[in-house]
Design a protein around this motif. Structure first.
Motif, PDB file in Angstrom:
ATOM      1  N   PHE A 207       0.856  -1.095   0.245  1.00 44.62           N
ATOM      2  CA  PHE A 207      -0.009  -0.416   0.052  1.00 44.62           C
ATOM      3  C   PHE A 207       1.082   1.070   0.578  1.00 44.62           C
ATOM      4  O   PHE A 207       1.086   1.462   0.943  1.00 44.62           O
ATOM      5  CB  PHE A 207      -1.085  -0.180   1.410  1.00 44.62           C
ATOM      6  CG  PHE A 207      -2.015  -0.944   1.517  1.00 44.62           C
ATOM      7  CD1 PHE A 207      -2.632  -1.553   0.221  1.00 44.62           C
ATOM      8  CD2 PHE A 207      -1.629  -1.630   2.384  1.00 44.62           C
ATOM      9  CE1 PHE A 207      -3.177  -2.788   0.047  1.00 44.62           C
ATOM     10  CE2 PHE A 207      -2.410  -3.261   2.880  1.00 44.62           C
ATOM     11  CZ  PHE A 207      -3.005  -3.407   1.923  1.00 44.62           C
ATOM     12  N   PHE A 208       0.562   1.990  -1.115  1.00 49.98           N
ATOM     13  CA  PHE A 208       2.048   2.992  -0.985  1.00 49.98           C
ATOM     14  C   PHE A 208       1.210   4.351  -2.234  1.00 49.98           C
ATOM     15  O   PHE A 208       0.416   3.638  -3.597  1.00 49.98           O
ATOM     16  CB  PHE A 208       3.223   2.730  -1.639  1.00 49.98           C
ATOM     17  CG  PHE A 208       4.362   3.166  -0.705  1.00 49.98           C
ATOM     18  CD1 PHE A 208       4.563   3.764   0.503  1.00 49.98           C
ATOM     19  CD2 PHE A 208       5.183   3.924  -2.319  1.00 49.98           C
ATOM     20  CE1 PHE A 208       5.333   4.433   1.021  1.00 49.98           C
ATOM     21  CE2 PHE A 208       5.775   5.442  -1.644  1.00 49.98           C
ATOM     22  CZ  PHE A 208       6.487   5.215  -0.378  1.00 49.98           C
ATOM     23  N   ALA A 209       1.999   4.896  -2.308  1.00 48.22           N
ATOM     24  CA  ALA A 209       1.605   6.093  -3.356  1.00 48.22           C
ATOM     25  C   ALA A 209       1.817   5.577  -4.514  1.00 48.22           C
ATOM     26  O   ALA A 209       2.481   5.328  -4.843  1.00 48.22           O
ATOM     27  CB  ALA A 209       2.870   7.586  -3.008  1.00 48.22           C
ATOM     28  N   PRO A 210       0.597   6.011  -5.018  1.00 43.17           N
ATOM     29  CA  PRO A 210      -0.474   6.821  -5.217  1.00 43.17           C
ATOM     30  C   PRO A 210      -1.675   7.201  -4.847  1.00 43.17           C
ATOM     31  O   PRO A 210      -2.285   7.348  -4.575  1.00 43.17           O
ATOM     32  CB  PRO A 210      -0.487   7.538  -6.652  1.00 43.17           C
ATOM     33  CG  PRO A 210      -0.530   6.336  -7.484  1.00 43.17           C
ATOM     34  CD  PRO A 210       0.730   5.329  -6.851  1.00 43.17           C
TER      35      PRO A 210
ATOM     36  N   TYR B 131      -8.167   0.601  -5.412  1.00 46.01           N
ATOM     37  CA  TYR B 131      -8.294   2.191  -4.296  1.00 46.01           C
ATOM     38  C   TYR B 131      -8.436   3.337  -4.838  1.00 46.01           C
ATOM     39  O   TYR B 131      -7.474   3.199  -6.594  1.00 46.01           O
ATOM     40  CB  TYR B 131      -7.058   2.197  -3.430  1.00 46.01           C
ATOM     41  CG  TYR B 131      -7.695   0.906  -2.291  1.00 46.01           C
ATOM     42  CD1 TYR B 131      -8.090   0.973  -0.906  1.00 46.01           C
ATOM     43  CD2 TYR B 131      -5.962  -0.004  -2.302  1.00 46.01           C
ATOM     44  CE1 TYR B 131      -8.063  -0.489  -0.497  1.00 46.01           C
ATOM     45  CE2 TYR B 131      -6.005  -0.849  -1.601  1.00 46.01           C
ATOM     46  CZ  TYR B 131      -7.580  -1.738  -1.002  1.00 46.01           C
ATOM     47  OH  TYR B 131      -7.468  -2.674   0.476  1.00 46.01           O
ATOM     48  N   ASN B 132      -8.426   3.943  -4.480  1.00 43.99           N
ATOM     49  CA  ASN B 132      -8.478   5.579  -5.450  1.00 43.99           C
ATOM     50  C   ASN B 132      -7.284   5.685  -5.575  1.00 43.99           C
ATOM     51  O   ASN B 132      -6.233   5.634  -4.528  1.00 43.99           O
ATOM     52  CB  ASN B 132      -8.675   6.290  -5.103  1.00 43.99           C
ATOM     53  CG  ASN B 132     -10.866   6.440  -5.336  1.00 43.99           C
ATOM     54  OD1 ASN B 132     -11.275   6.851  -6.039  1.00 43.99           O
ATOM     55  ND2 ASN B 132     -11.459   6.109  -3.612  1.00 43.99           N
ATOM     56  N   GLU B 133      -6.369   6.964  -6.162  1.00 45.01           N
ATOM     57  CA  GLU B 133      -5.200   7.351  -6.209  1.00 45.01           C
ATOM     58  C   GLU B 133      -5.134   8.203  -6.664  1.00 45.01           C
ATOM     59  O   GLU B 133      -6.200   9.231  -7.127  1.00 45.01           O
ATOM     60  CB  GLU B 133      -4.527   6.765  -7.701  1.00 45.01           C
ATOM     61  CG  GLU B 133      -4.320   5.281  -7.275  1.00 45.01           C
ATOM     62  CD  GLU B 133      -2.924   4.853  -8.453  1.00 45.01           C
ATOM     63  OE1 GLU B 133      -2.775   5.538  -9.536  1.00 45.01           O
ATOM     64  OE2 GLU B 133      -2.679   3.391  -8.940  1.00 45.01           O
ATOM     65  N   ASP B 134      -3.989   8.917  -6.419  1.00 44.11           N
ATOM     66  CA  ASP B 134      -3.820  11.052  -6.056  1.00 44.11           C
ATOM     67  C   ASP B 134      -2.375  11.089  -6.658  1.00 44.11           C
ATOM     68  O   ASP B 134      -1.215  11.056  -5.868  1.00 44.11           O
ATOM     69  CB  ASP B 134      -4.163  11.618  -4.957  1.00 44.11           C
ATOM     70  CG  ASP B 134      -3.543  13.086  -4.735  1.00 44.11           C
ATOM     71  OD1 ASP B 134      -3.484  13.821  -6.190  1.00 44.11           O
ATOM     72  OD2 ASP B 134      -3.908  13.502  -4.120  1.00 44.11           O
ATOM     73  N   SER B 135      -2.322  11.582  -7.823  1.00 42.24           N
ATOM     74  CA  SER B 135      -1.065  11.736  -8.158  1.00 42.24           C
ATOM     75  C   SER B 135       0.291  12.407  -7.371  1.00 42.24           C
ATOM     76  O   SER B 135       1.614  12.336  -7.321  1.00 42.24           O
ATOM     77  CB  SER B 135      -0.726  11.520  -9.770  1.00 42.24           C
ATOM     78  OG  SER B 135      -0.984  12.885 -10.024  1.00 42.24           O
TER      79      SER B 135
ATOM     80  N   ASP C  53       4.690  13.567  -5.608  1.00 39.69           N
ATOM     81  CA  ASP C  53       5.498  15.071  -5.873  1.00 39.69           C
ATOM     82  C   ASP C  53       6.375  14.924  -4.785  1.00 39.69           C
ATOM     83  O   ASP C  53       7.113  16.301  -4.838  1.00 39.69           O
ATOM     84  CB  ASP C  53       4.125  15.822  -6.365  1.00 39.69           C
ATOM     85  CG  ASP C  53       3.676  15.918  -7.546  1.00 39.69           C
ATOM     86  OD1 ASP C  53       4.575  15.018  -8.475  1.00 39.69           O
ATOM     87  OD2 ASP C  53       2.925  16.905  -7.527  1.00 39.69           O
ATOM     88  N   GLU C  54       5.434  14.246  -3.487  1.00 40.59           N
ATOM     89  CA  GLU C  54       6.116  14.539  -2.162  1.00 40.59           C
ATOM     90  C   GLU C  54       7.203  13.819  -1.966  1.00 40.59           C
ATOM     91  O   GLU C  54       7.778  13.891  -1.032  1.00 40.59           O
ATOM     92  CB  GLU C  54       5.360  14.292  -1.058  1.00 40.59           C
ATOM     93  CG  GLU C  54       4.413  15.010  -0.774  1.00 40.59           C
ATOM     94  CD  GLU C  54       3.188  15.223   0.121  1.00 40.59           C
ATOM     95  OE1 GLU C  54       2.297  15.353  -0.062  1.00 40.59           O
ATOM     96  OE2 GLU C  54       3.532  13.978   0.737  1.00 40.59           O
TER      97      GLU C  54
ATOM     98  N   MET D 185     -11.158  12.932  -0.730  1.00 35.29           N
ATOM     99  CA  MET D 185     -10.299  14.727  -1.205  1.00 35.29           C
ATOM    100  C   MET D 185      -8.945  14.485  -0.524  1.00 35.29           C
ATOM    101  O   MET D 185      -8.501  13.729   0.028  1.00 35.29           O
ATOM    102  CB  MET D 185     -10.921  15.281  -1.111  1.00 35.29           C
ATOM    103  CG  MET D 185     -11.435  16.240   1.063  1.00 35.29           C
ATOM    104  SD  MET D 185     -11.973  17.215   1.902  1.00 35.29           S
ATOM    105  CE  MET D 185     -14.073  17.128   0.826  1.00 35.29           C
ATOM    106  N   PRO D 186      -8.264  15.018  -1.209  1.00 36.63           N
ATOM    107  CA  PRO D 186      -6.862  15.857  -0.468  1.00 36.63           C
ATOM    108  C   PRO D 186      -7.184  15.812   0.795  1.00 36.63           C
ATOM    109  O   PRO D 186      -7.562  16.579   1.553  1.00 36.63           O
ATOM    110  CB  PRO D 186      -5.936  17.029  -1.330  1.00 36.63           C
ATOM    111  CG  PRO D 186      -7.251  16.729  -3.025  1.00 36.63           C
ATOM    112  CD  PRO D 186      -8.034  16.348  -1.959  1.00 36.63           C
TER     113      PRO D 186
END
Length: 450
Positions: A17-20, A54-58, A62-63, A339-340
């Motif tokens: 389980f990791f970004a994004p 799962y949902n993703e947030d690119s 960036d972090e 949401m972010p």
């Protein structure tokens, strides 16, 4: 060994389980990696190549600039995974949602009791589910990832001269990877538990032979890991019972922390909102909504607060909306999707109260992801929690919660708290800082350097 660790500040983080990805299981490892880098360490990450669920947030990626992330082969052991592996269309959650295939309003509300006239499950589906649960999810659905993760881990450990490996569990497969690396490589292994994996029924298989394997993995973890860490101090009590105190010396409680970068500006004027964050679990049932209705039945409609339910909108509408409708309070409840985090924390900061509503028995042992946010943001909480619980223990230390019950007295008190100006308690801000990511990572560094 301590001098060696100080000279070589490299850590291998292993998690599926990791970004994004953006769900709750991601952020403990995500913040660890992000802030290790800032504090002069060099993390390396091994994770899965495909995110099916799962949902993703690119923006999360960036972090993590200049942090090596190795995405190794993983095929979900299912018809979906097999079809995608041989060139079939993308059927992952994030893609189907983007295409509009998944619609929360059209989703079927799960039920523990069959309804009269409801369609029966076909024999084909029953057979498929049997094979999935008995064979293809043993010990969990990530077993197909183990081989590629171990191979890459050994390569990275040798090439980078890595001396510290951190794994996070669930899934059980993460611990299997850690066991193999500890046996075959000269590393210090920190096995991190986000949940008490063989204690809570929802975390392990109900099939005896699968559970036997899962328990064996946990036993081997405690035997071989150099350090056991966990997201709740209560885990230490559970593990003490399970192993008669044999491994007490290994266990360390390190809270997950809210990302310091996302701390919002303090607001003096609050919105008339009650905010619930995360997944609305079936165990919560509809007790809070019935209490809310009772609490404000004689209140002028314009003054009744809004309940904001923020999280996976498909899950939350499926579970919570029937209870909202039953209580006839639809006009007072608003559902928000993921949401972010910076946007989420602004809504929490502006709220009059936040909500923790697991009730008098469920989840006494856990530090909820939402609870971490509430404490770090020093928010006032309406807490419906067991008398003996990790939540009550930690909220008592922070002095941020009002403890209520689902009864007439609780309804009256809820109304008074929301409608009347109640003097703020003296919040223990210093203890609240323990629930910041910077504190979390410093605690892990102390473990690494032991």
């Amino acid at each position: 060994m301590k001098n060696a660790y100080e000279m070589n500040k490299k850590v291998l983080v292993i998690t599926p389980f990791f970004a994004p990805e953006t769900h709750a299981a991601v952020f403990r490892a995500h913040k660890l990696v992000k802030y290790l880098k800032r504090l002069g360490w060099q993390p390396h990450v091994i994770t899965v190549a495909v995110n099916y669920e799962y949902n993703e947030d690119s923006r999360l990626l960036d972090e993590l600039k200049d942090i090596p992330i190795y995405r190794t082969k993983y095929i979900e052991p299912s018809m979906r995974g097999l079809k995608m592996a041989i060139g079939g269309s993308d059927r992952t959650y994030k893609t189907l949602k983007k295409q509009g295939v998944l619609q929360a309003n059209n989703a079927v509300v799960p039920s523990t009791k069959p309804k009269l006239g409801s369609p029966k499950i076909s024999l084909k589906t029953k057979c498929y589910n049997y094979v999935l649960n008995n064979y293809l999810k043993s010990p969990d659905r990530f077993w197909t990832w183990k081989k590629s993760a171990i191979k890459k881990a050994k390569e990275v450990i040798e090439k980078e001269n890595i001396q510290i490996v951190y794994t996070t569990c669930l899934p059980f497969t993460s611990n299997e990877i850690g066991i193999e690396l500890k046996k075959s490589c000269n590393i210090k292994w920190i096995a991190d538990f986000r949940d008490p994996i063989t204690y809570g029924k929802r975390f392990h298989s109900s099939i005896p032979k699968v559970y036997t394997l899962q328990r064996k993995i946990q036993d081997e973890t405690f035997k071989h890991a150099d350090v056991i860490t966990g997201a709740s101090s209560s885990f230490g009590l559970i593990f003490n019972d399970q192993y008669a105190g044999e491994y007490d010396f290994k266990y360390h409680f390190i809270p997950t922390g809210l990302d310091d970068d996302y701390l919002p500006q303090k607001s003096i004027q609050k919105d008339n909102t009650l905010v619930f964050v995360g997944e609305y679990l079936k165990e919560y049932e509809g007790h809070f909504f019935e209490l809310f209705k009772k609490a404000f039945k004689h209140t002028e409609p314009a003054k009744i607060p809004k309940i904001l339910i923020i999280g996976n909108i498909d899950i939350n509408k499926n579970i919570a909306l029937p209870y909202v409708k039953k209580a006839a309070i639809e006009e007072h409840v608003v559902f928000y999707d993921h949401m972010p985090q910076n946007e989420l924390y602004k809504l929490i900061e502006k709220a009059k109260f936040t909500l923790l509503i697991n009730g008098g028995k469920a989840y006494w042992w856990t530090v909820f992801a939402k609870m971490i946010d509430y404490i770090a943001l020093e928010k006032r909480v309406l807490a419906f929690v067991p008398e003996i619980s990790e939540a009550k223990k930690e909220f008592t230390k922070t002095n941020t919660a009002e403890f209520l019950k689902f009864d007439d007295k609780g309804a009256m008190r809820l109304n008074r708290l929301v409608m009347d100006e109640v003097p703020n308690k003296k919040i223990n801000s210093e203890y609240c800082k323990r629930y910041l990511a910077s504190s979390q990572v410093k605690a892990f560094i102390e473990i690494f350097e032991m």
